[in-house]
Each structure stands twice: as C-alpha cells, then as structure tokens.
Scaffold this motif. Sequence first.
Motif, PDB file in Angstrom:
ATOM      1  N   THR A   1       0.840  -1.210   0.000  1.00  0.00           N
ATOM      2  CA  THR A   1       0.000   0.000   0.000  1.00  0.00           C
ATOM      3  C   THR A   1       0.870   1.252   0.000  1.00  0.00           C
ATOM      4  OG1 THR A   1      -1.756  -1.198   1.177  1.00  0.00           O
ATOM      5  CG2 THR A   1      -1.825   1.217   1.231  1.00  0.00           C
ATOM      6  N   LEU A   2       1.933   1.254   0.793  1.00  0.00           N
ATOM      7  CA  LEU A   2       2.822   2.403   0.833  1.00  0.00           C
ATOM      8  C   LEU A   2       3.593   2.578  -0.484  1.00  0.00           C
ATOM      9  CD1 LEU A   2       4.232   1.945   4.470  1.00  0.00           C
ATOM     10  CD2 LEU A   2       2.562   3.651   3.685  1.00  0.00           C
ATOM     11  N   LEU A   3       4.023   1.456  -1.075  1.00  0.00           N
ATOM     12  CA  LEU A   3       4.713   1.533  -2.377  1.00  0.00           C
ATOM     13  C   LEU A   3       3.790   2.083  -3.457  1.00  0.00           C
ATOM     14  CD1 LEU A   3       6.745  -1.823  -2.470  1.00  0.00           C
ATOM     15  CD2 LEU A   3       7.649   0.494  -2.173  1.00  0.00           C
ATOM     16  N   HIS A   4       2.536   1.662  -3.410  1.00  0.00           N
ATOM     17  CA  HIS A   4       1.555   2.145  -4.389  1.00  0.00           C
ATOM     18  C   HIS A   4       1.378   3.658  -4.277  1.00  0.00           C
ATOM     19  CE1 HIS A   4      -2.008   2.390  -6.867  1.00  0.00           C
ATOM     20  NE2 HIS A   4      -2.748   2.798  -5.826  1.00  0.00           N
ATOM     21  N   ARG A   5       1.295   4.142  -3.040  1.00  0.00           N
ATOM     22  CA  ARG A   5       1.113   5.584  -2.821  1.00  0.00           C
ATOM     23  C   ARG A   5       2.351   6.347  -3.304  1.00  0.00           C
ATOM     24  NH1 ARG A   5       0.154   6.890   3.250  1.00  0.00           N
ATOM     25  NH2 ARG A   5      -1.567   5.455   2.820  1.00  0.00           N
ATOM     26  N   MET A   6       3.533   5.809  -3.005  1.00  0.00           N
ATOM     27  CA  MET A   6       4.758   6.489  -3.433  1.00  0.00           C
ATOM     28  C   MET A   6       4.857   6.557  -4.954  1.00  0.00           C
ATOM     29  SD  MET A   6       8.716   5.251  -3.048  1.00  0.00           S
ATOM     30  CE  MET A   6       8.544   4.270  -4.538  1.00  0.00           C
ATOM     31  N   LEU A   7       4.583   5.431  -5.655  1.00  0.00           N
ATOM     32  CA  LEU A   7       4.731   5.403  -7.106  1.00  0.00           C
ATOM     33  C   LEU A   7       3.711   6.302  -7.790  1.00  0.00           C
ATOM     34  CD1 LEU A   7       6.654   3.972  -9.036  1.00  0.00           C
ATOM     35  CD2 LEU A   7       4.943   2.186  -9.360  1.00  0.00           C
ATOM     36  N   ARG A   8       2.505   6.383  -7.202  1.00  0.00           N
ATOM     37  CA  ARG A   8       1.476   7.254  -7.783  1.00  0.00           C
ATOM     38  C   ARG A   8       1.926   8.708  -7.784  1.00  0.00           C
ATOM     39  NH1 ARG A   8      -3.576   7.024  -4.447  1.00  0.00           N
ATOM     40  NH2 ARG A   8      -4.068   8.807  -5.782  1.00  0.00           N
ATOM     41  N   HIS A   9       2.586   9.137  -6.739  1.00  0.00           N
ATOM     42  CA  HIS A   9       2.960  10.545  -6.609  1.00  0.00           C
ATOM     43  C   HIS A   9       4.291  10.854  -7.294  1.00  0.00           C
ATOM     44  CE1 HIS A   9      -0.346  11.716  -4.002  1.00  0.00           C
ATOM     45  NE2 HIS A   9      -0.160  10.604  -3.299  1.00  0.00           N
ATOM     46  N   GLN A  10       5.240   9.935  -7.240  1.00  0.00           N
ATOM     47  CA  GLN A  10       6.571  10.241  -7.778  1.00  0.00           C
ATOM     48  C   GLN A  10       6.730   9.846  -9.245  1.00  0.00           C
ATOM     49  OE1 GLN A  10       9.650   8.614  -5.313  1.00  0.00           O
ATOM     50  NE2 GLN A  10       9.050   9.760  -3.485  1.00  0.00           N
ATOM     51  N   GLN A  11       6.074   8.799  -9.684  1.00  0.00           N
ATOM     52  CA  GLN A  11       6.188   8.332 -11.077  1.00  0.00           C
ATOM     53  C   GLN A  11       4.791   8.016 -11.603  1.00  0.00           C
ATOM     54  OE1 GLN A  11       8.979   8.338 -12.735  1.00  0.00           O
ATOM     55  NE2 GLN A  11      10.393   8.706 -11.023  1.00  0.00           N
ATOM     56  N   PRO A  12       3.971   9.034 -11.884  1.00  0.00           N
ATOM     57  CA  PRO A  12       2.565   8.784 -12.236  1.00  0.00           C
ATOM     58  C   PRO A  12       2.384   8.052 -13.568  1.00  0.00           C
ATOM     59  CG  PRO A  12       3.139  11.104 -12.544  1.00  0.00           C
ATOM     60  CD  PRO A  12       4.303  10.467 -11.850  1.00  0.00           C
ATOM     61  N   GLU A  13       3.401   7.994 -14.401  1.00  0.00           N
ATOM     62  CA  GLU A  13       3.248   7.322 -15.696  1.00  0.00           C
ATOM     63  C   GLU A  13       3.933   5.958 -15.711  1.00  0.00           C
ATOM     64  OE1 GLU A  13       4.738   9.934 -18.643  1.00  0.00           O
ATOM     65  OE2 GLU A  13       3.205  11.469 -18.326  1.00  0.00           O
ATOM     66  N   LEU A  14       4.330   5.461 -14.545  1.00  0.00           N
ATOM     67  CA  LEU A  14       5.040   4.194 -14.477  1.00  0.00           C
ATOM     68  C   LEU A  14       4.296   3.251 -13.535  1.00  0.00           C
ATOM     69  CD1 LEU A  14       7.875   3.707 -15.906  1.00  0.00           C
ATOM     70  CD2 LEU A  14       8.720   3.369 -13.600  1.00  0.00           C
ATOM     71  N   TYR A  15       4.282   1.967 -13.885  1.00  0.00           N
ATOM     72  CA  TYR A  15       3.574   0.978 -13.081  1.00  0.00           C
ATOM     73  C   TYR A  15       4.517  -0.175 -12.768  1.00  0.00           C
ATOM     74  CZ  TYR A  15      -0.145   3.633 -15.292  1.00  0.00           C
ATOM     75  OH  TYR A  15      -0.921   4.649 -15.748  1.00  0.00           O
ATOM     76  N   ALA A  16       4.126  -0.970 -11.778  1.00  0.00           N
ATOM     77  CA  ALA A  16       4.947  -2.117 -11.384  1.00  0.00           C
ATOM     78  C   ALA A  16       4.050  -3.177 -10.762  1.00  0.00           C
ATOM     79  CB  ALA A  16       6.038  -1.693 -10.402  1.00  0.00           C
ATOM     80  N   THR A  17       4.499  -4.423 -10.851  1.00  0.00           N
ATOM     81  CA  THR A  17       3.854  -5.515 -10.124  1.00  0.00           C
ATOM     82  C   THR A  17       4.812  -5.995  -9.047  1.00  0.00           C
ATOM     83  OG1 THR A  17       4.720  -7.273 -11.543  1.00  0.00           O
ATOM     84  CG2 THR A  17       2.685  -6.202 -12.252  1.00  0.00           C
ATOM     85  N   CYS A  18       4.255  -6.602  -7.994  1.00  0.00           N
ATOM     86  CA  CYS A  18       5.110  -7.046  -6.889  1.00  0.00           C
ATOM     87  C   CYS A  18       4.359  -8.104  -6.071  1.00  0.00           C
ATOM     88  CB  CYS A  18       5.485  -5.855  -5.995  1.00  0.00           C
ATOM     89  SG  CYS A  18       6.647  -6.263  -4.663  1.00  0.00           S
ATOM     90  N   ALA A  19       5.123  -9.048  -5.541  1.00  0.00           N
ATOM     91  CA  ALA A  19       4.585 -10.053  -4.608  1.00  0.00           C
ATOM     92  C   ALA A  19       5.555 -10.172  -3.439  1.00  0.00           C
ATOM     93  CB  ALA A  19       4.406 -11.394  -5.309  1.00  0.00           C
ATOM     94  N   ILE A  20       5.000 -10.210  -2.208  1.00  0.00           N
ATOM     95  CA  ILE A  20       5.809 -10.284  -0.985  1.00  0.00           C
ATOM     96  C   ILE A  20       5.315 -11.464  -0.151  1.00  0.00           C
ATOM     97  CG2 ILE A  20       6.613  -9.066   1.069  1.00  0.00           C
ATOM     98  CD1 ILE A  20       5.937  -6.430  -0.306  1.00  0.00           C
ATOM     99  N   ALA A  21       6.244 -12.302   0.270  1.00  0.00           N
ATOM    100  CA  ALA A  21       5.909 -13.427   1.167  1.00  0.00           C
ATOM    101  C   ALA A  21       6.763 -13.315   2.423  1.00  0.00           C
ATOM    102  CB  ALA A  21       6.159 -14.752   0.449  1.00  0.00           C
ATOM    103  N   ARG A  22       6.101 -13.432   3.604  1.00  0.00           N
ATOM    104  CA  ARG A  22       6.832 -13.328   4.878  1.00  0.00           C
ATOM    105  C   ARG A  22       6.821 -14.694   5.562  1.00  0.00           C
ATOM    106  NH1 ARG A  22       4.596  -9.276   9.268  1.00  0.00           N
ATOM    107  NH2 ARG A  22       3.007 -10.917   9.418  1.00  0.00           N
ATOM    108  N   PHE A  23       8.037 -15.188   5.831  1.00  0.00           N
ATOM    109  CA  PHE A  23       8.212 -16.448   6.549  1.00  0.00           C
ATOM    110  C   PHE A  23       8.677 -16.127   7.963  1.00  0.00           C
ATOM    111  CE2 PHE A  23       8.862 -17.224   2.073  1.00  0.00           C
ATOM    112  CZ  PHE A  23       8.184 -18.415   1.835  1.00  0.00           C
ATOM    113  N   THR A  24       7.977 -16.689   8.953  1.00  0.00           N
ATOM    114  CA  THR A  24       8.316 -16.444  10.363  1.00  0.00           C
ATOM    115  C   THR A  24       8.779 -17.752  10.998  1.00  0.00           C
ATOM    116  OG1 THR A  24       6.653 -14.692  10.477  1.00  0.00           O
ATOM    117  CG2 THR A  24       7.457 -15.587  12.578  1.00  0.00           C
ATOM    118  N   PRO A  25       9.969 -17.781  11.587  1.00  0.00           N
ATOM    119  CA  PRO A  25      10.458 -19.007  12.223  1.00  0.00           C
ATOM    120  C   PRO A  25       9.489 -19.490  13.303  1.00  0.00           C
ATOM    121  CG  PRO A  25      12.220 -17.397  12.049  1.00  0.00           C
ATOM    122  CD  PRO A  25      10.951 -16.691  11.688  1.00  0.00           C
ATOM    123  N   GLY A  26       9.260 -20.826  13.315  1.00  0.00           N
ATOM    124  CA  GLY A  26       8.374 -21.419  14.320  1.00  0.00           C
ATOM    125  C   GLY A  26       6.932 -21.433  13.888  1.00  0.00           C
TER     126      GLY A  26
END
Length: 557
Positions: free
Chosen positions: A407-432
């Motif tokens: 969500t934060l990356l989306h907000r940053m890219l909208r304001h700083q690079q309005p003509e550029l787009y990106a896709t992204c996937a994030i996975a968080r692994f927690t020990p235990g």
Amino acid sequence: MTAASENWTIASAADAARARAVLARLLADAEVPAFDRARFLGALGVRLRRALAAGGADLTVTADADGGLRVVLGGPEPWEQALVCPAPVPAPPSGLDGAPLAEALLDADTDADAVLARLAETEELLRFHREELHQTNQGVLALHAELEAAARAQRELLDGERAARAEAENARRLLTFLANASAVLHASLEHEDILRRLPELLVPEYARHVDVWVVGDDQSPPGERAAAAVTAARTGRPQHAAPHPGELPGVDDLPASALSPDRPLLSLPLGSRTVQGVLTLVAPGERFDPDTTVMLLELARRAGIALDNARQYEQHRDVAEALQRAQLTDLPATRGLDLAARYLPATHGLNIGGDWYDAFSQPDGSVLAVIGDVTGHGLRAAVIMGQLRTALRAYAVEGNGPARILTLLHRMLRHQQPELYATCAIARFTPGEPGVVWAAAGHPPAVVRGPRGEVRVLEDKPGIMLGVPVPYTYEEHTLELPAGSTLALYTDGLVERRSAGIDAGIDRLAQAMGALGGADLVDLDAAADALLKPMLHDSEHDDDICLLLCRTTPDSL
C-alpha cells in the motif's frame, strides 16, 4: 445495206500516188480526223513502196455505208487495215485515172500540219507533265528526306528512352539493394554482427573481395593494409586506387595498390561522426561504375551509423546491466528456510528491464521474499526498480507487513512516477510458524509444491498494479506450508510467450514443479535449474526472467 468494193492494180509509183490520193479523199469525206488520216496514209504509203519494190500488188478497197472502210494490199507482204469512220464512206471509184494528185498533195500538207500541231500540243503536254513529274519527284525526295530525318529522330528518341529506362532500372536496383542492406545492418545492434554482414551483402555482385578494418584493431599488421585504406582512415575521405584515375564522384584517386595491382580498390571510411573503420572493396570487374559508387558511399555512411548505434547501445547496455546486477541482492542464510534465485535478461532488445528479486531478514527474525517487475526497459526501468527496492526495505524495517508495504509503495509510485507501473509479490516467513503470509499487486500467482509432490496455484485475486492512479489498500493472505514445501515466485517473462497466453505458461510451470524429484528436492539451486530447462526450451524470450524459490525445512517448525 451492201458494201462497195474496188480492186486496183498498183504497178507504178503513179498508181501508188493515185491510190493514196483517192483514199485520202474518201477518208476526208468520211470525216476521219486529220491525225488518224495521216497515220493511216503514212502506213499505207510505206506498204505501197514495199509492194512496188517487190514488183507490184493489188489493192482492194471496200467501203461500208455504215462507216466502215477496209483496205487489203496483196503481194509478198500482205497488209490489211480496217477503219471505223464517223460518217458514211463514199463508194470508191472503179479506176485510178481521175485521181486529183495536186489536191492530194495539198491535202497531205494540211494533214501534216494538223499532225505537227497535234505533236506540238503533245510536246507541250509532255513538257507540262515532265515539269509536274519533276516537281513531284522533288516533293517525293523532300518527303523521303523528312521521313528519313523523322526515322532518325525516332531512333534517337528510342535509343534515349532505352538508355533512360536502363538507367532508371539500374537506379531502382541500386536503391532497392541499398534499402534492403540498410535494413539488414540496422536490424542488428551487435558490432561484430554488422562487420560480418558487410562482406555477405557486397560479394560477389559489387565486389570481388571485401576487407573491413576497424580502427584500433591490431590483429592485422600495418603492412597488410592498403595505402588507400590508411589514407581513408586518416582523412575521412573515400579513396580509389587503380592504374588509371577512376574520376568517381566524391572519391579521391591514388596510384594502384601494391596489394591489388591489377584491379581497382575502393576504400570507404565507416563512421557517422568519427571514422570507426574502413571498408575496402576490390572491383568485381575492370572498374567501378560511378552510379554504383554513389550507392556504395551511401551504404558505407549508413553502415557507420549502424556501427555507431551498436557502440552506443553496447555502452548503454553495459551501464544498465551493471546497475541492475548491483541491485540484485545476495540471498540470506536463514534457519528453517532455503532460498534460490535466478535472473535472466531478455534475449531481444536492450536486455535490461525492471525485474528484480530480494530477500532479507526483519528485526523480529522473519524473512521477506520479494519479487517485482517495473514496466518498460532500459535505464529508467532499472532506476525505478532500485527506488522501489530501497523503499520496500525501508517500509519493512518499520515493521510493516506485506499488504501494508504494498500500500505504501503504491502511494509512493502514484505521486513520484505517475506514468510508471509495477507488479510485486511479498511473502513473509516467520520461524516457528508453519505458514506464510503473502500479498500481491498485479503479479502472476505463486505456485506451491507440497512435501508429497502435490502442486497448486495460488488463485487468490491479487490487488491492482502499483502506481495505477486510484487509491487502493492491499490485503494479506495466509497459506500453510508444511516442512519440505516449495513456494515459487516469478515474473511474467518466465511464463508468457507471444505464441501462447500466460495461463498456459503457468500450467507448464506447475507441471515442471510437480516433476521435480531426486536431487532437485535436496538442492534448491538444482531445482531452479530444473525448472528453467522446460520453461526455456526455445532458448529465446522477449522479457526478463526472475525466479525465486523458497523451501521450508523441518527447522522452521
């Protein structure tokens, strides 16, 4: 009506004269024209003279009241003449004694005068016709001269038209070759490939032999270079070396080259701004054609532009590759989680895109595995990719989860690079913890292989692409991953091909993951290579490829 006939004996010249006089009177009374009378009496006189010379003859005269007169002369040379008279012919006298010789003589003069007058008229008519014929002949001669001149002019026009057509056809052929050769040269951005194609294009039609000398290349000794090539490299002007001046347009003449004393050489500098090399051609025949030389000069200029573009492209590519390689992180060694990654640039185009992967530990001990793709290629995409990677790490250090980071990356890219787009996937692994928390922004779905070989595609609907000009809040998803499970994160270059849709590529990846076994299940790097092999069987791809494998181990429980 009956015909009157008399027979006269011609024994002397007097008899002949009287007979002629009687017949002259009969013809005059029958209104026979003077010219016809003179011609008939002349012919009769000649026959009578011959008859007297032979001893005499009988002359029979038959007069027809309807206007016919028949004269028959016997003797050794018989003669017969028939006349058709305009008026009835009087009956001939029974004898010749009363023939008026004096009057006949005068009448003969009258007939002769009529004949002479007729002859004068005929001569005048002949003169007129002769003059007319002369004028006609002069006109015919003048017409013949005009026709000959017109034919000559037509031949000259036809010869000129044929020459013009031949010249136009040759120009068309040269321009077609120039266009095709230019397309071939500019289709490549590889310096060596352009240098290799030049001889292939020119031999044997335009050159018997071609040599390409790249300035600064020390592979060939200076003694093996033609003096014309050295001069062309030094002056930047085309050079022609032959026993006789070529007088080619835009080309300097030099003496014959020692390397080719029998055939002319043509050395053309390559380079749009600076001389990068020299193209030297050995003439295919006794000389270089001027029109062909003009085409070769233009081809050398375009080849220089292609070489300059290739050089700039290679510099640009090297910088972009270095920048992107610097952004690719070393994978951390983490308890309970094995990681393996692969990055392959596109085989077409600039080869540098905005694909990236990342993996790093958070303060709480969890590990974030990230994969993303910025639209476009080149330095800008690589720079934006670096900015996103840095911002993502910064947001993660603050303790944000995958969805909040997106969500934060989306907000940053909208304001700083309005003509550029990106896709992204994030996975968080927690020990235990036996599961993984993930979120995606317009990215292809992850593929999971369970410990017993079962494969599934995470079909949960991802959020919108980063940078799309609408406010958006991303959602997190939780997935259970028993020990020995493998999670594959990838960019679309791995599964998308022009000949098939992305869904077919995802199915192919799922099948490849299900086919893993043996050493692939022990060594994650071997598994990454095993997955790429069936996915890249054609060895060429239009986009960058990133693959990040995450495998849970028993230590994670």
